[in-house]
Structures are given as C-alpha cells and as structure tokens.
Design a protein around this motif. Structure first.
Motif, PDB file in Angstrom:
ATOM      1  N   ILE A  56      52.618  36.930  38.966  1.00  0.00           N
ATOM      2  CA  ILE A  56      51.591  36.509  39.921  1.00  0.00           C
ATOM      3  C   ILE A  56      51.211  37.673  40.839  1.00  0.00           C
ATOM      4  O   ILE A  56      50.022  37.911  41.115  1.00  0.00           O
ATOM      5  CB  ILE A  56      52.084  35.306  40.746  1.00  0.00           C
ATOM      6  CG1 ILE A  56      52.188  34.061  39.857  1.00  0.00           C
ATOM      7  CG2 ILE A  56      51.143  35.026  41.922  1.00  0.00           C
ATOM      8  CD1 ILE A  56      52.835  32.873  40.529  1.00  0.00           C
ATOM      9  N   LEU A  57      52.208  38.424  41.279  1.00  0.00           N
ATOM     10  CA  LEU A  57      51.937  39.581  42.144  1.00  0.00           C
ATOM     11  C   LEU A  57      51.124  40.645  41.399  1.00  0.00           C
ATOM     12  O   LEU A  57      50.210  41.255  41.967  1.00  0.00           O
ATOM     13  CB  LEU A  57      53.253  40.178  42.650  1.00  0.00           C
ATOM     14  CG  LEU A  57      54.040  39.318  43.648  1.00  0.00           C
ATOM     15  CD1 LEU A  57      55.382  39.967  43.966  1.00  0.00           C
ATOM     16  CD2 LEU A  57      53.240  39.101  44.927  1.00  0.00           C
ATOM     17  N   MET A  58      51.451  40.868  40.131  1.00  0.00           N
ATOM     18  CA  MET A  58      50.706  41.845  39.342  1.00  0.00           C
ATOM     19  C   MET A  58      49.260  41.397  39.130  1.00  0.00           C
ATOM     20  O   MET A  58      48.326  42.207  39.192  1.00  0.00           O
ATOM     21  CB  MET A  58      51.378  42.056  37.984  1.00  0.00           C
ATOM     22  CG  MET A  58      52.720  42.785  38.035  1.00  0.00           C
ATOM     23  SD  MET A  58      52.611  44.474  38.699  1.00  0.00           S
ATOM     24  CE  MET A  58      53.246  44.186  40.365  1.00  0.00           C
ATOM     25  N   ALA A  59      49.069  40.100  38.893  1.00  0.00           N
ATOM     26  CA  ALA A  59      47.711  39.574  38.726  1.00  0.00           C
ATOM     27  C   ALA A  59      46.914  39.732  40.015  1.00  0.00           C
ATOM     28  O   ALA A  59      45.741  40.130  40.000  1.00  0.00           O
ATOM     29  CB  ALA A  59      47.757  38.104  38.303  1.00  0.00           C
ATOM     30  N   GLY A  60      47.569  39.440  41.148  1.00  0.00           N
ATOM     31  CA  GLY A  60      46.902  39.615  42.428  1.00  0.00           C
ATOM     32  C   GLY A  60      46.535  41.068  42.691  1.00  0.00           C
ATOM     33  O   GLY A  60      45.438  41.366  43.184  1.00  0.00           O
ATOM     34  N   ALA A  61      47.448  41.978  42.333  1.00  0.00           N
ATOM     35  CA  ALA A  61      47.167  43.412  42.506  1.00  0.00           C
ATOM     36  C   ALA A  61      46.007  43.852  41.623  1.00  0.00           C
ATOM     37  O   ALA A  61      45.193  44.694  42.022  1.00  0.00           O
ATOM     38  CB  ALA A  61      48.422  44.224  42.176  1.00  0.00           C
ATOM     39  N   SER A  62      45.916  43.271  40.426  1.00  0.00           N
ATOM     40  CA  SER A  62      44.815  43.604  39.526  1.00  0.00           C
ATOM     41  C   SER A  62      43.475  43.181  40.122  1.00  0.00           C
ATOM     42  O   SER A  62      42.502  43.947  40.118  1.00  0.00           O
ATOM     43  CB  SER A  62      45.024  42.924  38.167  1.00  0.00           C
ATOM     44  OG  SER A  62      43.904  43.135  37.326  1.00  0.00           O
ATOM     45  N   TYR A  63      43.421  41.954  40.646  1.00  0.00           N
ATOM     46  CA  TYR A  63      42.173  41.491  41.261  1.00  0.00           C
ATOM     47  C   TYR A  63      41.839  42.299  42.512  1.00  0.00           C
ATOM     48  O   TYR A  63      40.661  42.533  42.819  1.00  0.00           O
ATOM     49  CB  TYR A  63      42.267  40.002  41.595  1.00  0.00           C
ATOM     50  CG  TYR A  63      41.802  39.121  40.452  1.00  0.00           C
ATOM     51  CD1 TYR A  63      40.448  38.926  40.213  1.00  0.00           C
ATOM     52  CD2 TYR A  63      42.718  38.509  39.613  1.00  0.00           C
ATOM     53  CE1 TYR A  63      40.006  38.133  39.172  1.00  0.00           C
ATOM     54  CE2 TYR A  63      42.290  37.713  38.554  1.00  0.00           C
ATOM     55  CZ  TYR A  63      40.938  37.524  38.347  1.00  0.00           C
ATOM     56  OH  TYR A  63      40.516  36.753  37.303  1.00  0.00           O
ATOM     57  N   LEU A  64      42.860  42.743  43.243  1.00  0.00           N
ATOM     58  CA  LEU A  64      42.611  43.589  44.410  1.00  0.00           C
ATOM     59  C   LEU A  64      42.028  44.931  43.975  1.00  0.00           C
ATOM     60  O   LEU A  64      41.094  45.456  44.604  1.00  0.00           O
ATOM     61  CB  LEU A  64      43.913  43.807  45.179  1.00  0.00           C
ATOM     62  CG  LEU A  64      43.807  44.605  46.480  1.00  0.00           C
ATOM     63  CD1 LEU A  64      42.895  43.887  47.475  1.00  0.00           C
ATOM     64  CD2 LEU A  64      45.185  44.822  47.105  1.00  0.00           C
ATOM     65  N   ALA A  65      42.572  45.481  42.877  1.00  0.00           N
ATOM     66  CA  ALA A  65      42.036  46.745  42.354  1.00  0.00           C
ATOM     67  C   ALA A  65      40.594  46.576  41.886  1.00  0.00           C
ATOM     68  O   ALA A  65      39.783  47.507  41.983  1.00  0.00           O
ATOM     69  CB  ALA A  65      42.908  47.251  41.207  1.00  0.00           C
ATOM     70  N   LEU A  66      40.253  45.377  41.392  1.00  0.00           N
ATOM     71  CA  LEU A  66      38.885  45.134  40.931  1.00  0.00           C
ATOM     72  C   LEU A  66      37.874  45.252  42.070  1.00  0.00           C
ATOM     73  O   LEU A  66      36.706  45.580  41.836  1.00  0.00           O
ATOM     74  CB  LEU A  66      38.784  43.748  40.292  1.00  0.00           C
ATOM     75  CG  LEU A  66      39.351  43.618  38.872  1.00  0.00           C
ATOM     76  CD1 LEU A  66      39.400  42.153  38.446  1.00  0.00           C
ATOM     77  CD2 LEU A  66      38.533  44.434  37.880  1.00  0.00           C
TER      78      LEU A  66
END
Length: 283
Positions: A56-66
């Motif tokens: 979940i944290l990695m997915a959130g970081a991915s969307y933040l990078a987007l």
C-alpha cells in the motif's frame, strides 16, 4: 464507401479489447496448468500483513510520483497551479486512465474537465497529455534497458534468446532515452508535428522526466514484488524489467486495467513462480 467504413470502425475498435481480453483469459488458463481457485485464495491468505502494508505504501508513493509528471508537464506549457490542484487532477486522471483503458484519451478527458475551469485551453491540455505519455515511455525504456543490461542472462532465458540479444535490446532502450535527452540539449527550435509546433523541453526537464518516471515505475513494480512469496529467487532489478514488459503490453492492449493481459504476461515471464502464488499476489 467512406461512410460505411466509418460506420464499422467504431464497433470494431470496441470489439478489439474484448477479443484481446478473451484471448488473454484462455492463455492464462493454459499457462496456469492444473490449479483451483482455492489454491489462489490460499496463496492470497498466506501474504503477511506487513507485506500488504508495504505494498500500500509503495502504491501511494507511485501515485505521489505521478504528480511529478503533472508538475513537469504544466511547466512545459508555462502554466502554474498549486499542488492541491494538479495533484488531485493527476490522481483522478491516472486512476481513471489506468483502469478504464486507453489512458491518453480517458485520462485526457479527466484533465480537460478539471483543467478547463482553471484557465488552460484544449491545446495546452493536449500537450500535457502528450508530455505525460512520453514521460511514462521514458521511464519504461530506462528501467527495461537497465534490467536487460544488468541481468542479461536471466532476461535471455525468459525471452528464449541469447545474452547478446538481451543486451542489444537493453542497449537500444538506453540509447533511445539518451537520444531524447541529447536532442533536448542541442535542439532549440520547435518540432513540427502534423501542424503542431512543439517546444523542445530543456535538458533539466528531460532528465527530470527520466528520473520521475523511473521512480514511479520502481515504486509500482515494488508494490507487486513485495507481495511475491519469499521462495521467488529473482533480483528486484530483473523483476522490474519484466514488469515493464507486462505494463507496456497491457497498455497497448486497450483492455481496461490490462485485466487478464497483465496477469498472462507475468505468468508467461515468470515460469519459475507457481501460477497460484503469482495470481494470489496479483489478486
């Protein structure tokens, strides 16, 4: 004759993703071998809570990078918006685009709806969509190239080719990304593309595209990698390269969310991982 062709073009375009989806399901069934739904659910239940939280944290970081894609694109069209505006637009556009399919169109429609009241015109929004699409491609090319060069042997066995072919493909990916950065460095005149004049990004912006997209895709691939069973013996960099292939194929399929296509490609590219365990992680 032309009107008849136009009349058939739209329903045929809608049928293609359905056909790809059906083929992917058949291929997934054949690749999976003999296993039952209970095997997949058992693999899902075996995933530890810390793995789920990390994913979940990695997915959130991915969307933040987007949101970095969006900031770079807005700077490219000389627009300035607060993070709360373009961050929300980025999240909604990518959530819709990735899950509905044909992200450039569906995500572009979201951007048009949310950016128009903020003063951006259709031409600027189209440039933003193109810029973000190119940024994504640069990230895929970078990670795929690094993975192929760093783990040519493993990539060659998966691709059923020689180490030389794997390294050649990796070098081609890196060369394409490098060529783009060099073009941004040495060309200052706009590019004419089908009547559009496109400003060439600065070197710093081009490098930022590569860095932001690479970070986004590393977080996204880590999201799945963390959920794989510990028995899977594949380096993360090598896995990220395979993930890039699956992402690219599923995006090209136009199937909403790459459903079935993404899973099939990963099952095909990771033959050493038992299908139920891999599908449990994907689920």
């Amino acid at each position: 004759m032309a009107s008849r062709a136009d009349r058939w073009r739209r329903p045929l375009a809608a049928l293609v993703p359905l056909l790809v989806f059906a083929v992917a399901l058949v291929a997934l069934h054949r690749l999976g071998g003999e296993f039952h739904l209970r095997d997949v659910l058992a693999a899902l239940a075996a995933i530890e809570p810390w793995q789920v939280l990390s994913a979940i944290l990695m997915a959130g970081a991915s969307y933040l990078a987007l949101t970095g894609y969006e900031r770079l694109a807005l700077g490219y069209v000389h627009a300035s918006l607060p993070w709360r505006r373009y961050g929300l637009t980025s999240f909604v556009a990518y959530a819709v685009g990735y899950n509905v399919g044909v992200a450039a169109i569906s995500g572009g429609a979201v951007r048009y709806r949310l950016y128009t009241p903020l003063g951006l015109g259709a031409a600027d929004i189209a440039r933003i969509v193109g810029f973000c699409t190119l940024t994504f491609a640069l990230g895929v090319g970078t990670l795929a190239g690094v993975s192929l060069l760093a783990h040519a042997g493993e990539a060659a066995s998966v691709l059923h080719s020689s180490d030389r072919v794997a390294r050649g493909l990796g070098a081609a990916c890196i060369a394409a990304v490098t060529s783009y950065v060099l073009a941004c460095t040495f060309r200052r005149t706009p590019v004419n593309l089908r009547g559009w004049q496109l400003e060439v990004p600065s070197t710093g912006r081009a490098l930022a595209q590569v860095a932001v997209a690479s970070a986004d895709l590393l977080f996204a691939s880590a999201c799945l990698f963390i959920l794989l069973p510990s028995s899977v013996e594949i380096p993360f960099v090598a896995f990220a390269g395979l993930y890039m292939v699956a992402i690219a194929v599923s995006a090209a399929s136009a199937v909403p969310g790459g459903l079935g296509v993404f899973e099939t490609i990963l099952v095909l590219l990771l033959p050493t991982v038992p299908a139920p365990r891999l599908l449990g992680a994907l689920l």
